[in-house]
Scaffold this motif. Structure first.
Motif, short mmCIF file in Angstrom:
data_model
loop_
_atom_site.label_atom_id
_atom_site.label_comp_id
_atom_site.label_asym_id
_atom_site.label_seq_id
_atom_site.Cartn_x
_atom_site.Cartn_y
_atom_site.Cartn_z
N SER A 41 93.36 98.97 90.55
CA SER A 41 93.61 100.31 90.04
C SER A 41 93.59 101.35 91.14
N ASN A 42 93.08 101.01 92.33
CA ASN A 42 93.07 101.93 93.45
C ASN A 42 94.35 101.84 94.27
N GLY A 43 95.26 100.98 93.85
CA GLY A 43 96.52 100.87 94.58
C GLY A 43 96.47 99.89 95.74
N PHE A 44 95.36 99.17 95.89
CA PHE A 44 95.23 98.21 96.97
C PHE A 44 95.49 96.81 96.43
N HIS A 45 96.24 96.02 97.16
CA HIS A 45 96.52 94.65 96.76
C HIS A 45 96.23 93.76 97.97
N LEU A 46 94.96 93.71 98.35
CA LEU A 46 94.54 92.93 99.50
C LEU A 46 94.22 91.50 99.08
N PRO A 47 94.38 90.56 99.97
CA PRO A 47 93.98 89.19 99.63
C PRO A 47 92.49 89.15 99.35
N PRO A 48 92.07 88.43 98.33
CA PRO A 48 90.64 88.41 98.00
C PRO A 48 89.83 87.73 99.09
N PHE A 49 88.58 88.15 99.18
CA PHE A 49 87.66 87.45 100.08
C PHE A 49 87.40 86.04 99.54
N PRO A 50 87.11 85.11 100.43
CA PRO A 50 86.72 83.77 99.98
C PRO A 50 85.38 83.82 99.24
N ALA A 51 85.09 82.75 98.52
CA ALA A 51 83.75 82.60 97.95
C ALA A 51 82.74 82.45 99.08
N ASP A 52 81.48 82.73 98.78
CA ASP A 52 80.43 82.56 99.78
C ASP A 52 80.49 81.16 100.36
N ALA A 53 80.30 81.07 101.68
CA ALA A 53 80.33 79.78 102.37
C ALA A 53 78.97 79.50 103.00
N HIS A 54 78.63 78.23 103.10
CA HIS A 54 77.31 77.83 103.59
C HIS A 54 77.45 76.70 104.61
N VAL A 55 76.52 76.66 105.54
CA VAL A 55 76.43 75.53 106.46
C VAL A 55 74.98 75.39 106.90
N THR A 56 74.58 74.17 107.17
CA THR A 56 73.22 73.90 107.65
C THR A 56 73.24 73.75 109.16
N GLN A 57 72.30 74.41 109.83
CA GLN A 57 72.19 74.33 111.28
C GLN A 57 70.73 74.18 111.69
N SER A 58 70.52 74.09 113.00
CA SER A 58 69.16 74.09 113.54
C SER A 58 69.16 74.81 114.88
N THR A 59 68.00 75.31 115.25
CA THR A 59 67.81 75.95 116.55
C THR A 59 66.41 75.63 117.02
N THR A 60 66.19 75.78 118.30
CA THR A 60 64.87 75.52 118.88
C THR A 60 64.31 76.81 119.44
N TYR A 68 67.89 75.52 109.07
CA TYR A 68 68.16 76.67 108.22
C TYR A 68 69.56 76.57 107.63
N THR A 69 69.80 77.40 106.61
CA THR A 69 71.11 77.51 105.98
C THR A 69 71.72 78.86 106.33
N VAL A 70 72.97 78.84 106.78
CA VAL A 70 73.72 80.07 107.02
C VAL A 70 74.62 80.31 105.81
N THR A 71 74.61 81.53 105.31
CA THR A 71 75.53 81.92 104.24
C THR A 71 76.31 83.15 104.69
N VAL A 72 77.62 83.06 104.64
CA VAL A 72 78.49 84.23 104.83
C VAL A 72 79.12 84.53 103.48
N GLY A 73 78.96 85.76 103.02
CA GLY A 73 79.49 86.12 101.71
C GLY A 73 79.68 87.62 101.61
N SER A 74 79.98 88.08 100.40
CA SER A 74 80.27 89.50 100.21
C SER A 74 79.63 90.00 98.92
N LEU A 75 79.41 91.31 98.89
CA LEU A 75 78.92 92.02 97.71
C LEU A 75 79.81 93.23 97.47
N PRO A 76 80.10 93.55 96.21
CA PRO A 76 80.97 94.70 95.92
C PRO A 76 80.20 96.01 95.94
#
Length: 503
Positions: A41-60, A68-76
């Motif tokens: 309704s704002n006149g914008f037709h942008l491609p939607p963001f992906p769903a939240d994505a996750h990956v497991t990593q480690s660090t020392t 730990y788990t990394v999550t990249v995502g979005s909030l409106p």
């Protein structure tokens, strides 16, 4: 010397919103595709963001392996009518464990994403930038961060609208109203903190906030707004190189305060070049600055000897050419100093750390004609590292541009009427509201964009409110991003652990 709030923002590192109407938690967390539909309704037709994505990593860190788990995502972000007008992207690092705190992190600008805190200071991985010898074309390789805070708190890095991948879904004029202004910035970012806590079931966790530079301006205001408007209380706040009081640099023609703020940082840089920088040496500089220096500047022509005393002492403290100091009356303008100190070498110092330099491409120009050495050098490594991490390592597949530092947001930024009042009042109020709240203000001695002396004077003037150690100022070798130096990062982490009550 004097900088308006906006001109200081990108020159003092590091955004949004309007006061969104309360929304149901279910509405606030619609899938990205639904958010894009609502935004139509704002006149914008942008491609939607992906769903939240996750990956497991480690660090020392400290000899311990952290999984730990990394999550990249979005909030409106919604306007008062419930229409989605923006989307905020976050990067969260969480570990399994009972009663873990959660820390929200913001940089500044306005126009800066949170990548500098993420990959420079406190995240589990790090990319090299911000110290002498780092080059923008160096490989942007992530490595384990020995100073990460992940061992004692989960971490949520927030990219304000217009930074990182976060975006407005309205035209620039409306975006300025809803996102790129002082007061609305605080309200919508506070709501993002609230919404993340609700979405992830963390409302009862211990909560902390860390803000760098203009993120330090945001810190007390967000804390106060969360306390008094949204019903979320922070247990602690860490302000790194904060921009707390813009008005402190006003009226340099009469007040000694603008010159008092920067002299200690210039003296610290000289001491460091002489390999004499110690807390004891800096204590003497601070005492001279708020004593004899301030007094002699105020005497002006009523005491003809006062200027001579200032010139002699400032020359001694800074190692600058006595003629340069005399012509300035002992009042050292930042950009003039940064050219003068390295003029013989044909180099420029950075306002973020005057001992980090770059070649001056216009050495004979009457004024500096190029950007800041650190600011110009950090965009490439941080952008390359973050884009690769988000899209390939985590797998949040989005092809839009990543803005590590958006000059467009800074250009659109609108200062509200109370912007120049800073955040000192909100700092005092937040501490008064909650006897359990603890605040650590941390600076690099060499920083001329957000000098440590401002925070020293601000805290010295605060009432004790019970335990005066609840608000502390700590200073370390280095500049605006002092954490880029291993020793300073280690000292910061130790001080933060004490704030969190962690061994």
């Amino acid at each position: 010397m004097r900088k308006s709030l906006q001109s200081a923002l990108l020159a003092a590192f590091v955004l949004t919103g309007f006061n969104p109407a309360p929304t149901l938690a279910a509405d606030a967390h619609k899938p990205a595709a639904a958010a894009a539909d609502d935004a139509g309704s704002n006149g914008f037709h942008l491609p939607p963001f992906p769903a939240d994505a996750h990956v497991t990593q480690s660090t020392t860190a400290n000899g311990k392996t952290l999984k730990y788990t990394v999550t990249v995502g979005s909030l409106p972000v919604r306007d008062a009518k419930g229409v989605i007008t923006g989307e905020v992207v976050f990067t969260a690092y969480t570990m399994a464990g009972k009663d873990r705190p959660v820390t929200f992190a913001l940089n500044g600008g306005p126009g800066a994403s949170s990548v500098y805190l993420n990959f420079g200071a406190i995240g589990p991985k790090k990319v090299n930038f911000g110290v002498e010898g780092d080059n923008p074309s160096d490989p942007a390789m992530l490595h384990d961060n020995p100073g990460t805070w992940l061992g004692f708190t989960d971490l949520v890095f927030i990219d304000p609208v217009g930074t990182g991948y976060s975006r407005a879904l309205v035209e620039d004029k409306e975006a300025t109203k809803q996102f790129y202004s002082t007061d609305t910035d605080i309200k919508y970012l506070s709501r993002i903190v609230y919404d993340w806590l609700v979405k992830n079931g963390r409302m009862t966790s211990r909560k902390y906030l860390v803000g760098e530079s203009y993120g330090g301006f945001r810190g007390p205001r967000i804390t106060d707004y969360l306390q008094t408007q949204l019903g979320v209380a922070m247990n602690g706040v860490v302000l790194l190189s904060p921009y707390l009081d813009p008005a402190a640099s006003d009226d340099e023609n009469v007040s000694p305060l603008p010159w008092m703020l920067t002299l200690p940082s210039i003296a610290a840089a000289h001491l460091e070049r002489e390999h004499k920088l110690t807390p004891e040496a800096m204590a003497g500089v601070v005492e001279y600055t708020r004593g004899e220096y301030a007094s002699d500047l105020m005497r002006g022509r009523s005491d003809p000897q006062a200027t001579d005393r200032v010139v002699r002492k400032v020359t001694e403290l800074t190692g600058l050419d006595p003629l340069f100091v005399k012509r300035s009356g002992g009042r050292l303008e930042t950009q003039a100093y940064l050219r003068e100190v390295y003029r013989a070498e044909g180099r420029l110092g950075s306002r973020y750390d005057s001992n980090v330099t770059a070649w001056d491409p216009f050495p004979y120009a009457p004024h500096q004609q190029t950007g800041d050495p650190i600011l110009n050098g950090i965009i490439a490594p941080t952008t390359s590292a973050m884009v690769n991490f988000v899209t390939r390592t985590v797998g949040w597949k989005f092809e839009g541009r990543y803005n590590a530092l958006s000059y467009e947001v800074n250009k659109l930024w609108h200062e509200d009427d109370d912007a120049n009042k800073g955040s000192v009042a909100q700092l005092r109020e937040a501490v008064a509201n909650d006897p359990g709240l603890r605040v650590l203000i941390a600076h690099g001695w060499d920083d001329l964009s957000c000098p440590f002396m401002a925070s020293v004077l601000i805290v010295d003037q605060m009432p004790a409110m019970g335990d005066p150690t609840r608000v502390q100022v700590k200073s370390y070798p280095g500049g605006h991003m002092f954490y880029a130096r291993a020793g300073s990062q280690s000292a910061l982490t130790s001080d933060v652990k004490a704030l969190y009550g962690t061994k």
